[in-house]
Design a protein around this motif. Sequence first.
Motif, PDB file in Angstrom:
ATOM      1  N   LEU A  82      49.876  20.490  38.614  1.00  0.00           N
ATOM      2  CA  LEU A  82      51.255  20.653  38.170  1.00  0.00           C
ATOM      3  C   LEU A  82      51.604  19.605  37.123  1.00  0.00           C
ATOM      4  N   LEU A  83      51.068  18.417  37.288  1.00  0.00           N
ATOM      5  CA  LEU A  83      51.322  17.338  36.336  1.00  0.00           C
ATOM      6  C   LEU A  83      50.124  16.406  36.311  1.00  0.00           C
ATOM      7  N   GLN A 111      51.942   7.065  30.599  1.00  0.00           N
ATOM      8  CA  GLN A 111      51.566   7.966  29.508  1.00  0.00           C
ATOM      9  C   GLN A 111      51.221   9.331  30.096  1.00  0.00           C
ATOM     10  N   THR A 112      52.023  10.333  29.704  1.00  0.00           N
ATOM     11  CA  THR A 112      51.820  11.668  30.239  1.00  0.00           C
ATOM     12  C   THR A 112      52.402  12.702  29.296  1.00  0.00           C
ATOM     13  N   LEU A 113      51.867  13.904  29.311  1.00  0.00           N
ATOM     14  CA  LEU A 113      52.377  15.035  28.536  1.00  0.00           C
ATOM     15  C   LEU A 113      52.521  14.704  27.057  1.00  0.00           C
ATOM     16  N   GLY A 142      55.485  21.845  27.667  1.00  0.00           N
ATOM     17  CA  GLY A 142      54.522  22.938  27.651  1.00  0.00           C
ATOM     18  C   GLY A 142      53.182  22.567  28.259  1.00  0.00           C
ATOM     19  N   ARG A 143      52.898  21.263  28.340  1.00  0.00           N
ATOM     20  CA  ARG A 143      51.629  20.821  28.913  1.00  0.00           C
ATOM     21  C   ARG A 143      51.625  20.867  30.442  1.00  0.00           C
ATOM     22  N   MET A 144      52.780  21.147  31.058  1.00  0.00           N
ATOM     23  CA  MET A 144      52.819  21.304  32.513  1.00  0.00           C
ATOM     24  C   MET A 144      52.419  22.739  32.857  1.00  0.00           C
ATOM     25  N   THR A 145      51.197  23.090  32.519  1.00  0.00           N
ATOM     26  CA  THR A 145      50.751  24.477  32.660  1.00  0.00           C
ATOM     27  C   THR A 145      50.771  24.933  34.114  1.00  0.00           C
ATOM     28  N   GLY A 146      50.488  24.026  35.038  1.00  0.00           N
ATOM     29  CA  GLY A 146      50.516  24.388  36.453  1.00  0.00           C
ATOM     30  C   GLY A 146      51.910  24.765  36.916  1.00  0.00           C
ATOM     31  N   ARG A 153      55.964  31.965  33.870  1.00  0.00           N
ATOM     32  CA  ARG A 153      56.420  32.011  32.480  1.00  0.00           C
ATOM     33  C   ARG A 153      55.761  30.880  31.706  1.00  0.00           C
ATOM     34  N   THR A 154      56.009  30.830  30.409  1.00  0.00           N
ATOM     35  CA  THR A 154      55.523  29.733  29.582  1.00  0.00           C
ATOM     36  C   THR A 154      56.710  29.023  28.950  1.00  0.00           C
TER      37      THR A 154
END
Length: 312
Positions: A82-83, A111-113, A142-146, A153-154
Amino acid sequence: MKTGMIRGIFAVLGYLVYTLAVLALLLWFLFPAASVRAWLETQLDGLNPALTWKIQGLSFTMPVGLVATDIRISDGDQTTPLLRIDRLTVRLDPAVLLANKKEVPLSYSLQTLGGTVKGKVRVARAGSGMRCSGTLRNLRIGRMTGVWREMGRTAAGNLSGRFSWQGTWRQPALGALQADIVLTAGDIGLQQPILSLDRLKFSRMSARVSLKKRVVTFADGKVESRLFSAGYKGTVTLLPYFQESGINMRGFLAPRPELLSRLHDDVAVSLIREQLQDGKLSFTVSGTLLEPGILFHGISGVIDGVIERSAR
């Protein structure tokens, strides 16, 4: 006499510095990373039974701090977390520590996303109370693809803002949060078309956000887009499974001529224009984050039939 005393003081201070330096080197080289990492993962897993935490790397850093790398928060699917947090650095402030007898002062950098979160943390010496504040810069949602996979949805956009939180680290959702957030270059997929739109694209979305006893409140919400402007406020009641959290929002949508011209249905456009009040349509959103339902209201009441017709 005084000269000897001064020399003695400097000798003690020199020995103290030497001892601390040796201790720091020992901690650096002998730091039990595996044991501490396993303990941290266990503690974090206990925060929410629906989530699991994995920390790939953990190390001690000078002068007094820890660095954790490749932290993954998942709901069971380890292939798409998820993250993912690339790097988290936490440092102790020894100078403030000596002056503060009730709290342990820490600073952190995350540091994330593709962006950063930085700030200060104050941990109570007794109990599990905490105070935290910080700033968000250019987090690419958008990088939280999970997360978006779970929501069906996206999405895209850059999230920035500032926040403060106070509560207990064992029950963060029961704490008190205040935040001002801005999402720019946003693009969120819709489950069903609204006014011919299957995606919600906007240049800027902002809101004041607060959290109290698992209820997130949004105030002064604003959205700016080439096709419309909007305002919103309301609440989201958090549940352990985030996508099942209850949503209760209301606001207005002011369609611009560019939006109505996309409908290609003169009758629908005419009906929508007749229902506008001060150039706006009111709306309410209810249900869950996974399956939200939206109702539009015009001068004569609910007008979803017009909205649905315009989407065809």
